[in-house]
Motif scaffolding. Structure first.
Motif, short mmCIF file in Angstrom:
data_model
loop_
_atom_site.label_atom_id
_atom_site.label_comp_id
_atom_site.label_asym_id
_atom_site.label_seq_id
_atom_site.Cartn_x
_atom_site.Cartn_y
_atom_site.Cartn_z
N LEU A 174 14.95 1.18 -3.14
CA LEU A 174 15.46 -0.11 -3.58
C LEU A 174 15.05 -1.28 -2.84
CD1 LEU A 174 18.25 0.88 -6.09
CD2 LEU A 174 15.55 0.99 -6.60
N ASP A 175 15.72 -1.23 -1.49
CA ASP A 175 15.62 -2.29 -0.61
C ASP A 175 14.27 -2.38 -0.01
OD1 ASP A 175 18.31 -2.57 -0.87
OD2 ASP A 175 18.75 -1.19 1.12
N ALA A 176 13.49 -1.46 -0.01
CA ALA A 176 11.98 -1.45 0.43
C ALA A 176 11.26 -2.31 -0.76
CB ALA A 176 11.51 0.08 0.78
N TYR A 177 11.47 -1.83 -1.97
CA TYR A 177 10.72 -2.47 -2.91
C TYR A 177 11.07 -4.14 -2.88
CZ TYR A 177 8.60 -3.75 -7.47
OH TYR A 177 7.83 -4.45 -8.13
N ALA A 178 12.30 -4.44 -2.90
CA ALA A 178 12.79 -5.73 -3.06
C ALA A 178 12.38 -6.41 -1.74
CB ALA A 178 14.41 -5.82 -2.90
N ALA A 179 12.04 -5.91 -0.65
CA ALA A 179 11.45 -6.44 0.64
C ALA A 179 9.83 -6.58 0.54
CB ALA A 179 11.82 -5.89 1.83
N GLY A 180 9.18 -6.22 -0.75
CA GLY A 180 7.89 -6.10 -0.84
C GLY A 180 6.99 -5.01 0.01
N GLU A 181 7.51 -3.99 0.49
CA GLU A 181 6.98 -2.86 1.28
C GLU A 181 6.21 -1.98 0.35
OE1 GLU A 181 9.89 -1.30 3.73
OE2 GLU A 181 10.35 -3.32 4.99
N LYS A 194 0.75 -1.19 0.01
CA LYS A 194 -0.05 0.06 0.05
C LYS A 194 0.89 1.30 -0.04
CE LYS A 194 -4.11 -1.71 0.05
NZ LYS A 194 -4.92 -1.86 -0.99
N LYS A 195 2.17 0.97 -0.12
CA LYS A 195 3.25 2.20 -0.27
C LYS A 195 3.73 2.67 -1.67
CE LYS A 195 4.19 2.18 4.62
NZ LYS A 195 5.42 1.80 5.65
N VAL A 196 3.81 3.54 -2.13
CA VAL A 196 4.78 3.77 -3.24
C VAL A 196 5.90 4.77 -2.85
CG1 VAL A 196 4.45 5.03 -5.52
CG2 VAL A 196 2.58 3.71 -4.67
N GLY A 197 7.02 4.34 -3.67
CA GLY A 197 8.25 5.11 -3.77
C GLY A 197 8.21 6.20 -4.48
N LEU A 198 8.62 7.57 -4.32
CA LEU A 198 8.76 8.67 -5.33
C LEU A 198 10.27 9.05 -5.33
CD1 LEU A 198 5.42 10.90 -5.01
CD2 LEU A 198 6.14 9.44 -6.94
N ILE A 199 10.93 9.33 -6.43
CA ILE A 199 12.22 9.76 -6.49
C ILE A 199 11.86 11.24 -7.02
CG2 ILE A 199 14.56 9.65 -7.32
CD1 ILE A 199 14.20 6.57 -7.18
N VAL A 200 12.25 12.35 -6.24
CA VAL A 200 11.90 13.56 -7.10
C VAL A 200 13.19 14.38 -7.09
CG1 VAL A 200 10.38 15.88 -6.64
CG2 VAL A 200 9.58 13.82 -5.79
N VAL A 201 13.64 14.65 -8.44
CA VAL A 201 14.79 15.35 -8.72
C VAL A 201 14.42 16.77 -8.91
CG1 VAL A 201 16.63 15.27 -10.26
CG2 VAL A 201 15.49 13.00 -9.81
#
Length: 288
Positions: free
Chosen positions: A158-165, A75-82
């Motif tokens: 990247l680690d959070a995505y690999a962990a399924g979070e 239920k979480k999404v990561g945002l990389i804002v440049v």
């Protein structure tokens, strides 16, 4: 001539501003050429690692990297804002942050929350103002992007995505098109899509792996994501200098127009004062 004195002061002030904006325009033009060369130099590596990642992802179907798998239940999404560290570059940051705002609104409608990695002071300040959860940031990058300074903050997502979070990781930056045009981009970084990786899906590839397929593919896909992020930062820096040069040129031209208008008003005021003095002299002579 009190009014004339005020106008002269305004003209002097605008002339000083014009000198500053002209100097900033020339500095931005010099930095722009270097930033564009750096950006173009990074493109071949990014394209090559993209092709190899695509070939490897299809050459060993029995092993699937976590970056290629969608985390449906997260239920979480990561945002990389440049964004940039400094302002005075037109609407460059505004356009990117507008896209970020739209993305956050869409995620909120889907019942998802966002974790933000901010690259650049403007994006960090924006995320703090709107109350977004900032898990990492990188600021004061200077005129040259360094990958070692970008790896740490990005690795958190990247680690959070690999962990399924995280259900996905989205990259927001400004793509350099030409000196006069830059485009705000909001694109999905993870999970990696096969059609985005490879433009030649008809070919079949096979490799001999050393030491083993898992180690090679794991390292390669991490390098692939890092290359994409480095390329995004390089593109954003080239766009920043181009936008700043155009903005400062526009400011310099506007300052010239304002100076011309003020000089016209000053000359009219001066002429009116001279005419008034002559009228008083003539009236006094006639009275005598």
């Amino acid at each position: 001539m009190a009014a004339g004195k005020e106008i002269r002061g305004k003209i002097k002030s605008v002339e000083n501003t014009k000198k500053i904006t002209k100097a900033m325009e020339m500095v931005a033009a010099s930095k722009m050429r270097k930033a564009q060369e750096r950006m173009r130099a990074a493109r071949p590596y990014a394209e090559k690692v993209r092709n190899i990642a695509a070939h490897l992802s299809k050459a060993n179907p029995e092993y699937v990297h976590p970056f290629l798998v969608a985390n449906v239940g997260a239920k979480k999404v990561g945002l990389i804002v440049v964004t940039t560290d400094k302002g005075l570059c037109g609407g460059l940051n505004t356009n990117v942050l507008r896209g970020v705002t739209t993305t956050l609104r869409d995620l909120d409608a889907q019942g998802k929350t966002a974790e933000v990695v901010a690259i650049g002071n403007k994006g960090l300040g924006f995320a703090n103002r709107i109350g977004a959860k900032v898990v990492a940031h990188a600021t004061q990058l200077g005129d040259t992007p360094h990958l070692e300074r970008l790896i740490g903050p990005v690795k958190v997502l990247l680690d959070a995505y690999a962990a399924g979070e995280l259900s996905s990781v989205i990259l927001c930056y400004t793509r350099f098109i030409n000196t006069m045009k830059q485009e705000a981009v909001v694109e999905q970084l993870l999970p990696l899509k096969a059609e985005a990786l490879d433009a030649e899906p008809a070919h079949q590839w096979d490799y001999i792996y050393e030491p083993d397929a898992k180690s090679v593919i794991d390292d390669l896909l991490v390098r692939y994501v890092e290359a994409l992020i480095y390329q995004a930062v390089a593109e954003n820096m080239a766009s920043e200098q181009s936008a700043r040069m155009v903005a400062m040129k526009s400011a310099t031209d506007n300052a010239g127009s304002v100076i011309g208008e003020l000089k016209l008003v000053y000359n009219k005021t001066r002429q009116a004062a001279i005419t008034k003095e002559l009228s008083e002299i003539v009236a006094g002579a006639a009275a005598v």
